[in-house]
Design a protein around this motif. Structure first.
Motif: not given
Length: 109
Positions: A14-15, A18-19, A33, A37, A41, A62, A66, A69, A81, A85
């Motif tokens: 997930i990290v 997201f990043y 988005l 994502f 997820c 989770v 986020f 971000t 979001y 998410y």
């Protein structure tokens, strides 16, 4: 502590999503988005549910992952979001847990 240790590889994915994804393609913010994502997820939560059963803390983490971000890549309108998410990860986690129970029930017979 064991549950958190079990969550670590899934949260790492997930990290990375997201990043990492916003760094790879800065032009497709809405695509990331709205499609990537949520897909990440859901799929990661589904696999987590299959392997380790349902855990609400996973979905809360989770959501927490986020939050930074929003300030790094987006603006405050992306705050929506966080809940989206989290809800998607809850659904994936529940579905994975349900499939896990069905599989375990069928192997017991």
């Amino acid at each position: 502590m064991k549950k958190l240790r079990n969550q670590f590889p899934f949260l790492l994915i997930i990290v990375l999503a997201f990043y990492g994804l916003p760094f790879i393609d800065r032009e497709s913010g809405m695509l990331i988005l709205l499609i990537l994502f949520p897909l990440v997820c859901f799929l990661v939560a589904l696999v987590y549910g299959l392997k380790h059963s349902f855990n609400l803390v996973y979905s809360i983490l989770v959501m927490a992952l986020f939050i930074p971000t929003i300030f790094i890549f987006y603006n405050e309108t992306a705050s929506f979001y966080i809940g989206a998410y989290g809800l998607i990860s809850i659904i994936g986690n529940l579905l994975g847990n349900l499939i896990r129970k069905i599989i375990n029930r069928s192997t017991e017979v």
